[in-house]
Design a protein around this motif. Sequence first.
Motif, mmCIF file in Angstrom:
data_model
loop_
_atom_site.group_PDB
_atom_site.id
_atom_site.type_symbol
_atom_site.label_atom_id
_atom_site.label_comp_id
_atom_site.label_asym_id
_atom_site.label_seq_id
_atom_site.Cartn_x
_atom_site.Cartn_y
_atom_site.Cartn_z
ATOM 1 N N HIS A 49 -3.058 14.351 0.062
ATOM 2 C CA HIS A 49 -4.409 13.858 -0.198
ATOM 3 C C HIS A 49 -5.292 14.160 1.013
ATOM 4 O O HIS A 49 -4.854 14.036 2.158
ATOM 5 N N SER A 95 -8.239 4.933 -6.054
ATOM 6 C CA SER A 95 -7.216 4.712 -5.031
ATOM 7 C C SER A 95 -6.074 5.697 -5.188
ATOM 8 O O SER A 95 -5.854 6.254 -6.275
ATOM 9 N N VAL A 96 -5.364 5.923 -4.103
ATOM 10 C CA VAL A 96 -4.130 6.701 -4.120
ATOM 11 C C VAL A 96 -3.085 5.905 -3.345
ATOM 12 O O VAL A 96 -3.406 5.136 -2.437
ATOM 13 N N ASP A 97 -1.843 6.094 -3.727
ATOM 14 C CA ASP A 97 -0.743 5.453 -3.024
ATOM 15 C C ASP A 97 -0.102 6.444 -2.064
ATOM 16 O O ASP A 97 0.152 7.601 -2.423
ATOM 17 N N GLN A 100 4.122 2.826 0.827
ATOM 18 C CA GLN A 100 3.789 1.435 0.496
ATOM 19 C C GLN A 100 2.313 1.124 0.712
ATOM 20 O O GLN A 100 1.867 0.002 0.488
ATOM 21 N N THR A 102 -1.826 1.643 -0.001
ATOM 22 C CA THR A 102 -2.827 2.037 -0.981
ATOM 23 C C THR A 102 -4.131 2.312 -0.241
ATOM 24 O O THR A 102 -4.589 1.470 0.547
ATOM 25 N N LYS A 104 -7.991 2.828 -0.787
ATOM 26 C CA LYS A 104 -8.950 2.482 -1.831
ATOM 27 C C LYS A 104 -10.363 2.828 -1.392
ATOM 28 O O LYS A 104 -10.793 2.479 -0.287
ATOM 29 N N ASP A 122 -1.612 -2.618 2.585
ATOM 30 C CA ASP A 122 -0.170 -2.481 2.753
ATOM 31 C C ASP A 122 0.514 -3.504 1.845
ATOM 32 O O ASP A 122 0.309 -4.713 1.990
ATOM 33 N N THR A 123 1.331 -3.014 0.912
ATOM 34 C CA THR A 123 1.968 -3.924 -0.048
ATOM 35 C C THR A 123 2.912 -4.915 0.620
ATOM 36 O O THR A 123 3.201 -5.976 0.065
#
Length: 456
Positions: A49, A95-97, A100, A102, A104, A122-123
């Motif tokens: 990305h 958004s892109v991951d 862990q 994201t 946005k 951060d998840t």
Amino acid sequence: MLLKQFKTDGLAHFSYLIGAGDNAAVIDPQLDVELYLAAAQAAGVQIRHIFETHRNEDFISGAAHLARLTGAEVYHGPNPAGPVQYAQTVTEGFSVDVGQLTLKVLETPGHTDDSISIAIFDTAYPDGAVGVFTGDALFIGDVGRTDFYPHRAEEVAGLLFDSLQKLLGLGDQTILYPAHGAGSVCGSGMAEREFSTLGHERSNNPRLQISDRDAFISAKLEETHYQPPYFKLMERLNLDGGTPGQSGSQIPAASLNALQPPETDILLDLRPIEAHLARHIPGSRLLPVDMIAAFGGWFLEEDMRIGLVSQTADAAREAVKHLNRIGFQKIEGFTTGLLGKAASGTETDLIATADTNAVASRLAVSTENWTLLDVRSIEEFESGHIEGAEHVYVGDVLKDPARYLSDNGITVMCGSGARASLAASALKAAGQKGLDVYVGSIGAWRAADKPVTSDD
């Protein structure tokens, strides 16, 4: 998690590689993209990305070139000045991951209509954003300039105010990652620090202390920013996708005759200021390597064939990188050893210097047949200048030196003598007689306890 900042010298531009798991994203890449490829390879991640936070005015984006090399998708905000040929348009909430993480998108117009910021979540830590890439909307110690749409000045200043409130809504814990630092032409009050948080900026950034929208707009309208002519070139190239240009190793050593007009359009002297003042090729223009990004775009043109005079081959190759980044890629070659050439009969010229006593003595007599030309910014001039000095910004002199030629003598000054030397070189090349540079300039004048006049 990987987060690496890259600083482009001269432009004070920040770009970033952020990665987690086995993939990564690049934010606002510079033109020479090899550093991102090397960093990604070392970390074992693949660049998938690429985000551009806005239409860049001061350098060629490397996004299109990096995408060609990696196959990554390029994302650009809505409402650009024209179709961005190499990018996908993204809007609020996209958004892109990345592992862990994201990333946005937030729409944050004001600096430009297409400005976006990219919040990092951060998840593993779900309570709010951990960071945000703000492009040129918010800096450390300053906010983005809003002068690119003069016919909509109040509107875009208001848009920036709204965008800043949106960014602050991410929370004080959010780490700030701007696209520029101190020394950039994209702001005037940036801190020397290269780290901050939204909380720190909320409490300390002067522009964020203005809580009233109308007061913020008024403050932005009072700012003075300068726009070098090459900004228009950057706008076009950053819609089409810039090319990497020449590498320094491709630039040949050449004879002086092969590098001077009419074989080229301009001869740039990259050597230190003192060396140029003491001895230079007649007609050459002073532009030390570390001043190329800030001032080359005031007088160079896209199709110019450029010759270089340098102290070393390495300095010439470094100059090529700086010139390429701002769109000037027709470098014909370089030469070194100017002193040796002078010893063998090559014609040279000089620019005289004046000290504080000389300037004070001239002022005590008269300024009727002599001009003290102060080439600092208007803010610097108004905050304190020598009585009797005339003001013209250095960029305007570089752009059109013939306009400022005089039958009288001219002493050029600035803050220390560096910008004055650039302006004096341009005037000399245009034919000015009776010219010198006030070494030390306003700094030396103040150090000698001489009086200054303020317009505040």
